[in-house]
Scaffold this motif. Structure first.
Motif, short mmCIF file in Angstrom:
data_model
loop_
_atom_site.label_atom_id
_atom_site.label_comp_id
_atom_site.label_asym_id
_atom_site.label_seq_id
_atom_site.Cartn_x
_atom_site.Cartn_y
_atom_site.Cartn_z
N ARG A 166 -46.02 -60.81 33.51
CA ARG A 166 -44.91 -61.77 33.57
C ARG A 166 -44.28 -61.72 34.96
O ARG A 166 -44.57 -60.79 35.74
CB ARG A 166 -43.85 -61.44 32.50
N SER A 167 -43.42 -62.70 35.25
CA SER A 167 -42.73 -62.71 36.53
C SER A 167 -41.68 -61.61 36.56
O SER A 167 -40.96 -61.41 35.58
CB SER A 167 -42.03 -64.06 36.74
N ALA A 168 -41.56 -60.90 37.68
CA ALA A 168 -40.47 -59.93 37.85
C ALA A 168 -39.18 -60.72 37.99
O ALA A 168 -39.15 -61.77 38.63
CB ALA A 168 -40.72 -59.08 39.08
N THR A 169 -38.11 -60.24 37.36
CA THR A 169 -36.83 -60.96 37.40
C THR A 169 -36.23 -60.90 38.81
O THR A 169 -36.10 -59.81 39.37
CB THR A 169 -35.84 -60.34 36.38
N PRO A 170 -35.91 -62.08 39.38
CA PRO A 170 -35.35 -62.10 40.73
C PRO A 170 -34.09 -61.24 40.83
O PRO A 170 -33.25 -61.25 39.93
CB PRO A 170 -35.01 -63.57 40.96
N GLY A 171 -33.98 -60.50 41.93
CA GLY A 171 -32.80 -59.67 42.17
C GLY A 171 -32.93 -58.26 41.63
O GLY A 171 -32.15 -57.38 42.00
N GLU A 172 -33.89 -58.04 40.74
CA GLU A 172 -34.02 -56.70 40.15
C GLU A 172 -35.06 -55.87 40.91
O GLU A 172 -36.02 -56.40 41.43
CB GLU A 172 -34.42 -56.81 38.66
N ARG A 173 -34.81 -54.56 40.92
CA ARG A 173 -35.71 -53.62 41.56
C ARG A 173 -37.01 -53.55 40.78
O ARG A 173 -36.99 -53.54 39.55
CB ARG A 173 -35.03 -52.25 41.57
N VAL A 174 -38.15 -53.51 41.48
CA VAL A 174 -39.44 -53.32 40.80
C VAL A 174 -39.78 -51.84 40.89
O VAL A 174 -39.72 -51.25 41.97
CB VAL A 174 -40.55 -54.18 41.44
N ARG A 175 -40.12 -51.24 39.74
CA ARG A 175 -40.49 -49.83 39.70
C ARG A 175 -41.89 -49.71 39.15
O ARG A 175 -42.32 -50.56 38.37
CB ARG A 175 -39.56 -49.08 38.72
#
Lengths: 165, 152
Positions: B98-107
Motif C-alpha cells: 500500500r502507499s505509505a501515508t504522507p508525512g509519516e516516518r517509514v520504518r
C-alpha cells in the motif's frame, strides 16, 4: 478527429513538452537528478553521477537503493509514456494522466555500479487495462554489459480496480 | 547455522549509526538506525517532499522505500556474521502492499532467515505509523565476504 492537421514539428514539441512535464512531476526523480531523453519512440533515462548516490565509499560503488530507484523511475516513465502516446490527440502537457503504481519490483545486481553516469532503458512486456509488466536494464560504459536489470508489475491508473489511494 | 536466534549479539547503536552515516546515499536520505544486532536490523526514514513520487497525493516514491529496505537488508547481512562481513546485494524483490501515508516516518525491520558461507538471505518489512498494515515487504540475497584482515 482534429479539425486542422498538426505539423510534424508542432507534434514533436508537444510530445517533448509532455515528456518533460511527466518527468518534472516526479519529485524523487528530480532529487536523484534523473533526465529522460527521447529519440523517436525510444526513451533513455540518464542518472548523472553525484557523490550522494554512493553506497559503499570504500569500493566506491553506487548505492543499491539508488540503482533500484533509477530502474523503477525509468520503468514507470516508460510505461506512462507508452500509454500516453497511444492516444496522440490526447497528449496535453498541462493535463497528464496519473502515474502507474508499482505492485512489485525485482532487481538483479549484476556488477557494481561505478561512480560515473548511468543509463537505462525499459521495455513494456505487456500492458493491459489494469496491469502491466515492464523490464528495465541499466548500464554505464557498455550497453551490452548491464550492471543491473529489473522486472516489475504495475497497476495502471484509472483501470478497473485501481485507485485505492 | 540455518536460523538466527533472538539471542544473537547486538551492536552499539552509535557504531551502527556511524556506519550508516558513512554511506553517502543513506545520509542523503536521512536514514536512522533504530536497532542493530544478529536478531534484526531496524531503520527509519522521515517523510520528505523531495522523496515524493506523486505530488497529487504526496506519497513517497517506491524507490525511496526500496533504498531504505536495501540499506537495512545489507546492514543485516553485514551483521549476520561476527566479525561483520563485507556484503553486496545480489538480488532484491520488493512487494508494495500500500502507499505509505504522507508525512509519516517509514520504518523497516530486516531479519536474516538463512545464511551460508557465501550468501545471506534477508527478509524486510516496512511500515508507517500503522504498524498493523505493512507498506512493503522485500526479500533479498546478499554476498558475504570476510572484512579485509578479519578471520572467518
Amino acid at each position: 478527429m482534429s479539425a486542422a492537421p498538426e505539423s510534424a514539428q508542432s507534434r514533436k514539441e508537444r510530445r517533448d513538452a509532455a515528456l518533460a512535464a511527466l518527468v518534472a512531476g516526479v519529485p524523487y526523480a528530480r532529487f536523484l537528478g534523473i533526465a529522460i531523453e527521447r529519440r523517436g519512440d525510444e526513451l533513455t533515462a540518464l542518472l548523472p553521477f553525484q557523490p550522494s548516490l554512493i553506497g559503499n565509499p570504500l569500493i566506491p560503488a553506487l548505492h543499491g537503493g539508488a540503482t533500484a530507484a533509477f530502474l523503477e523511475v525509468t520503468a514507470i516513465i516508460e510505461l506512462a509514456w507508452s500509454a500516453l502516446i497511444e492516444d496522440e490527440a490526447a497528449i496535453d502537457p498541462a493535463r497528464l494522466p496519473r502515474m502507474p503504481k508499482t505492485i512489485d519490483f525485482s532487481i538483479d545486481y549484476l556488477r557494481p555500479g561505478l561512480p560515473r553516469d548511468a543509463y537505462a532503458r525499459a521495455r513494456v512486456n505487456r500492458s493491459g487495462r489494469r496491469f502491466a509488466s515492464v523490464h528495465v536494464e541499466a548500464w554505464q560504459d557498455s550497453r551490452a554489459r548491464p550492471f543491473a536489470t529489473a522486472t516489475g508489475h504495475f497497476l495502471m491508473p484509472g483501470g478497473a480496480g485501481a485507485g485505492d489511494g | 547455522m540455518s536460523e538466527t536466534t533472538e539471542t544473537g549479539p547486538t551492536f552499539p547503536l552509535s557504531q551502527a549509526q556511524a556506519f550508516i552515516e558513512a554511506l553517502p546515499h543513506a545520509r542523503a536520505l536521512g536514514m536512522r538506525i533504530e536497532a542493530c544486532g544478529a536478531a534484526g536490523v531496524e531503520m527509519s526514514m522521515a517523510w520528505d517532499a523531495r522523496f515524493v513520487g506523486d505530488p497529487e497525493t504526496g506519497v513517497i516514491h517506491g524507490g525511496a522505500v526500496s533504498a531504505l529496505m536495501d540499506t537495512a537488508a545489507g546492514t543485516m547481512a553485514m551483521f549476520s556474521r561476527d566479525p561483520p562481513a563485507v556484503t553486496a546485494t545480489l538480488g532484491l524483490r520488493i512487494d508494495y502492499m500500500r502507499s505509505a501515508t504522507p508525512g509519516e516516518r517509514v520504518r523497516c525491520r530486516a531479519v536474516c532467515f538463512h545464511r551460508t558461507r557465501s550468501v545471506a538471505f534477508i527478509r524486510v518489512t516496512a511500515w508507517d505509523d500503522d504498524a498493523a498494515r505493512p507498506v512493503a515487504t522485500a526479500t533479498g540475497s546478499f554476498t558475504l565476504d570476510p572484512l579485509p584482515g578479519a578471520r572467518r
